[in-house]
Design an enzyme around this catalytic site. Structure first.
Site, PDB file in Angstrom:
ATOM      1  N   GLU A   7     -17.180  11.818 -18.754  1.00 28.49           N
ATOM      2  CA  GLU A   7     -16.950  11.765 -17.308  1.00 28.49           C
ATOM      3  C   GLU A   7     -18.152  11.168 -16.601  1.00 28.49           C
ATOM      4  OE1 GLU A   7     -17.052  13.130 -13.079  1.00 28.49           O
ATOM      5  OE2 GLU A   7     -18.497  13.563 -14.654  1.00 28.49           O
ATOM      6  N   GLU A   8     -19.346  11.516 -17.085  1.00 28.95           N
ATOM      7  CA  GLU A   8     -20.556  11.208 -16.307  1.00 28.95           C
ATOM      8  C   GLU A   8     -20.846   9.721 -16.201  1.00 28.95           C
ATOM      9  OE1 GLU A   8     -21.856  13.127 -14.416  1.00 28.95           O
ATOM     10  OE2 GLU A   8     -21.822  15.171 -15.159  1.00 28.95           O
ATOM     11  N   HIS A  45     -15.124  18.447 -18.335  1.00 29.44           N
ATOM     12  CA  HIS A  45     -15.679  17.410 -19.217  1.00 29.44           C
ATOM     13  C   HIS A  45     -16.804  17.949 -20.085  1.00 29.44           C
ATOM     14  CE1 HIS A  45     -19.261  16.443 -16.707  1.00 29.44           C
ATOM     15  NE2 HIS A  45     -18.478  16.612 -15.671  1.00 29.44           N
ATOM     16  N   HIS A  47     -27.142  17.490 -12.266  1.00 27.42           N
ATOM     17  CA  HIS A  47     -27.787  16.352 -12.954  1.00 27.42           C
ATOM     18  C   HIS A  47     -29.305  16.498 -13.076  1.00 27.42           C
ATOM     19  CE1 HIS A  47     -24.250  13.474 -11.688  1.00 27.42           C
ATOM     20  NE2 HIS A  47     -23.833  14.540 -12.358  1.00 27.42           N
TER      21      HIS A  47
END
Lengths: 463, 463
Positions: free
Chosen positions: A331-332, A285, A429
Site C-alpha cells: 500500500e505504502e 496492508h 511513517h
C-alpha cells in the site's frame, strides 16, 4: 423528555423502515458476543506484538515483508479457515541504505546536525551529498513566482504545516501531502538540487516522517533527492533562515530503487453458507515503512482484520457470504497488492458485495466512512443504535481505503474503519510507530467494531 | 435517503422546540472560534507542562501542592480576570515516606522482589515489616466465609481484576475499587496483618497504582497496612500461590499521617454582564497522587478549566453569568476543597446555576454526563448537532464530578466532561501519569468542548 421520546421514535422508525426490528435483539446479542470475545479472549494484540517486535518494519520487497507474509499465512492457517492462500504480486523494492546525514551550516561555518529521512522512492544524493542555499516556501504554488532564477542550484524547503484547527487530522494531512508527494518533481522543473519537506505531523517533535513521493514524468536524469525533516527541525531551520537567508544546508542519502520483486497478498476465507460465491472482504496492508515497526500503520489493521474472522469462528457465527481477510502488500509505495486483488477478482468474475479496510491506526474506534450508494448508506445508518453501547457514533460518507479502492467499480459498499485520529500523525511513517503506542483495548474494540459491521452486512446483505 | 430526511427533521424539531433555531448559526460561529483558538493559540498544554515537569506530584499538604497553588494563582492573574483569590481549606497530610519494599519468599527461602506502593491513608508496617502467608480472595464478600480461622495472622490479597468487557472503563473501576477502599478495614475484622490489592488497571504492566483507602470506624490500634501491587505482580503472585499456597509475602512501608495543614482552592472569575450574582463553575482538582506528576489526574482538568476562561477573554465573549474557574484542593484523599467551596457558596447565599468538572483525563473528548433535571438535560441534548463537527456525541445522564458534587442541592446542572476512557486506568494514580502521556490536541479539544458547553448554558441559562 421530548428529546427522549423523539429519539426513541426515531429508533423504531429507522429499525422498522428496513424491516429488521424483530432482529434487533438478536443483533445486539451477537454484537455483545463479538465485543466481549475481542476484549477478554482476543488475539489481535499478540499478533501485533509479533509483527512489531519479532518482525519489524515491513517495506515491500524487504526480508521483513516476506517474513510477515509467512507469519500471517501460518497464523491464518491456525484459525481453521476454509481456505488460506498467497496471491502473488510483483512489488517495487526501494531501500534507504545507510542512514541519512544532514546539517545546517551558518555563514561563519558552524554546523548543526539535523535529523532527516529520505522520502520513499527518492533518489540518492551524489555520493558526496548536496550542499546549497535554501529557499523556504509554503507550497508548490509558490515555485512559479520564484522561477528558475531563484530556485536553480538551491534546495527547496517545503514548510507548510498541517492545519491544526481541522478536527479530522486526515483533512489536515490531505492539505499538506502534495509537498511530500510532488515537491521534488515540481522543484526539479526549476533546476533545484534537492528538496526538504516538513514532516506531516501535527505534533512538535524530533521525528522525521517518511512517505511516498513521485517523480511523475520527470526524466531519470533530472530527478532530485527528497527528504523529510522533523517539525522541530523545520521550525528551527525556518527561524535560522530568517537570521541568515544565505545559510547552507547539507544532506546526503543513500537510497536506491531495485528491480521489482515477487511478493504476496495473504488471503484467508470462511466460505459462505448461503451465498458462497459472493464475497465480503476485510483487510489492511501488511507492508509498512521501514523506520519503525508499522504498528499503527498498518499492523493494527492487519491484525484487526484477521481477528474479525477469528471472532466469527470463536462465537460460532456462520456467515452467509464468503468472508475474506486480505492482507494487502505494498500500500505504502505502489498499491500493487490492492490493484492485483481487484484485477484477479475481475478476471475470475468474483462478485464482491462489501469491503472494509482498517488503515487509520489502532486507536479507539469512532465509526465508519462509507463509499456506496444511498440505499446501502441508509441501511448502515439504521444500525447506529446497535453500535451506541460501544460508543461508535460516526457513520458518514467518505473514503473506504486505498487497498480496497480498486474494487470500486465492482462492489456495492466500500467502508473504512474510522478510529480517533488525533494521535495518528504523531506516529505515521516515523520511527515511533511502535507497538507500545498501541493500546490493547483500543485495538480490540476496533476489531469488534469491524466484525459487527461485517456481521450486519453479511446478515442483511447489500443492495 | 429516509434516514437523512428524518435526521434533518429531528435537527429542526429539536432546535425549534427550545426556540433557538435563529441562534444556531451564531452559536456555530462562536464554537468554531473557541475550538480554533484552543487548537492554534492554546495555553493549556504549556500550563500542564509546568504543573507536571516543573512542579510534579501535588499531594495535599505537600510542598508541590502549595507550589501549584501559587503558580496557578499567578497564571490566573495573568489572564486579566475580574477577580482571582485563594479560598483557605484545611487538608489532610499523608506522606509515603521511604519507598516501600516487598518480596515473595518461597518455601525454600528464595526471595523475589516485587514492586508495591502504599495506598493513600494507609498506616505504616511495623519498622521491621510484615511477613506472613497470603490468602488470595476475589472480593470483600469472601472474607466472612473464610473467617478468623483462616485469615488471622495472614496477609489478605485482593485480586479481583477490572472487568475487561465493560466498554466504559469507569464502570469496571467502580466494580473493583471497594477492594482498595475498604479492603483493609474489612480484613482487620478477621485479624489479618495487612492487605495487598491488585492495582485498578486494565493493562498488564509493572506499575502499582495507589489511591484512597479508608479504615472506616476501625480503631486506630487495629488498623493494618494496605498496599497495591501491579497487575503483572498480582498475576505472578497468584500463580505462585497455586504452586505454593504457604509461601510468604514480606512488605514494609513507611507512610504517616500528620495533622491537617492549611491549603487553598484557587479561584478566578469573569463577572457576568447581566447576571453577575449567578455563578457557573468550571473546574478540576489541583492535588494529585505523589507517584507521578498527575498529568491526566487531574492536571489536565485544571488547565482545561483555566483555558475555558482564557478562551472567553481571547475570543471576546462576555458571559451573562459570572463564570468561575475553581481548582479544587484535596479531591484525592478527602474532598475538602469541594466541600469547602460548597459550604462557602451556601454560607454566602451564592446562586449556582451550573458546574462542569473535568476529572477523567486529558484524552479525546467524547461528550458529557449530566446530573440535572429533565428540562436541563433535554436542553443540553438539543445542542448535540452543534457539537457534531467536533465529533462530540456523548450526552447522557450521569455523574458530574467529585469536587462539584457537594454543590448538588444548590445548583441546576452538574456536568462532567467525558473523554475517551480506554487508556485512563493505564495511568491513573501510577508512576506513569506523566506529561508525555497527554496529547496536546486531545487536551485542547477537551478545553474547547468545555468552553462550548459553558458558553451555551451561559447564553441560554438553566431551568
Amino acid at each position: 423528555m421530548k428529546t427522549f421520546s423523539i429519539s426513541t421514535l426515531l429508533f423504531f422508525l429507522l429499525f422498522s423502515s428496513v424491516g429488521i426490528s424483530q432482529n434487533a435483539v438478536q443483533d445486539s446479542i451477537m454484537m455483545k458476543k463479538l465485543y466481549t470475545t475481542a476484549l477478554t479472549d482476543g488475539k489481535a494484540y499478540d499478533w501485533l506484538d509479533y509483527l512489531s517486535n519479532e518482525i519489524g518494519g515491513r517495506l515491500s520487497g524487504s526480508f521483513e515483508a516476506e517474513n510477515a507474509v509467512k507469519y500471517t499465512e501460518a497464523e491464518l492457517n491456525e484459525l481453521g479457515l476454509d481456505k488460506v492462500w498467497l496471491q502473488p504480486v510483483m512489488v517495487p523494492k526501494w531501500t534507504r541504505g545507510f542512514k541519512e546525514y544532514a546539517y545546517i551550516e551558518s555563514l561563519t561555518g558552524e554546523k548543526t546536525v539535523t535529523d532527516i529521512c529520505a522520502l520513499g522512492g527518492s533518489v540518492a544524493t551524489p555520493s558526496l551529498g548536496i550542499k546549497a542555499e535554501v529557499v523556504e516556501v509554503k507550497g508548490l504554488d509558490e515555485l512559479a513566482a520564484l522561477g528558475k532564477e531563484k530556485l536553480a542550484g538551491k534546495i527547496v524547503f517545503y514548510n507548510r504545516p498541517m492545519q491544526a484547527d481541522l478536527i479530522q487530522t486526515f483533512e489536515a494531512y490531505g492539505g499538506c501531502v502534495d509537498q511530500r508527494y510532488s515537491g521534488a518533481a515540481e522543484a526539479a522543473k526549476y533546476g533545484a538540487l534537492g528538496v526538504i519537506v516538513r514532516s506531516m505531523n501535527l505534533r512538535m517533535d524530533d521525528f522525521p516522517h517518511t512517505g511516498a513521493m513521485s517523480y511523475g514524468d520527470t526524466p531519470v536524469s533530472e530527478r532530485i533527492p527528497a527528504a523529510a525533516i522533523s517539525t522541530n527541525g523545520a521550525d528551527y531551520l525556518s527561524s535560522l533562515l530568517k537570521l541568515q537567508p544565505n545559510l547552507l544546508f547539507y544532506f546526503k542519502q543513500n537510497c536506491k530503487t531495485f528491480d521489482d520483486v515477487q511478493s504476496y497478498n495473504v488471503i484467508g476465507e470462511i466460505t459462505g453458507s448461503t451465498n458462497p460465491n459472493e464475497y465480503m472482504v476485510v483487510g489492511g496492508h501488511l507492508d509498512s515503512w521501514d523506520l519503525a515497526d508499522g504498528a499503527h500503520d498498518d499492523g493494527a489493521g492487519c491484525v484487526q482484520s484477521m481477528e474479525v474472522l477469528r471472532l466469527f469462528k470463536k462465537v460460532g457465527y456462520k456467515p452467509n457470504h464468503t468472508i475474506r481477510v486480505v492482507l494487502f502488500m505494498n500500500e505504502e509505495n505502489g498499491l500493487r497488492g490492492g490493484n492485483k486483488y481487484a484485477e484477479e477478482a475481475k478476471r475470475k468474475g468474483e462478485t464482491h458485495r462489501f469491503a472494509l479496510e482498517s488503515d487509520a491506526g489502532g486507536f479507539t474506534p469512532r465509526g465508519f466512512s462509507f463509499d456506496s450508494n444511498e440505499i446501502n448508506f441508509s441501511k448502515a445508518k439504521t444500525w447506529e443504535p446497535l453500535f451506541k453501547p460501544y460508543l461508535i457514533h460516526y457513520f458518514e460518507k467518505g473514503h473506504g481505503g486505498a487497498d480496497i479502492g480498486p474494487l470500486k467499480d465492482n462492489i456495492d459498499v466500500l467502508a473504512g474503519l474510522r478510529p480517533d485520529s488525533q494521535r495518528y500523525f504523531d506516529y505515521h511513517h516515523a520511527a515511533n510507530d511502535t507497538f507500545d503506542a498501541v493500546n490493547k483495548r483500543e485495538l480490540e474494540l476496533g476489531a469488534a467494531t469491524m466484525a459487527s459491521l461485517v456481521y450486519l452486512f453479511d446478515k442483511y446483505g447489500t443492495n
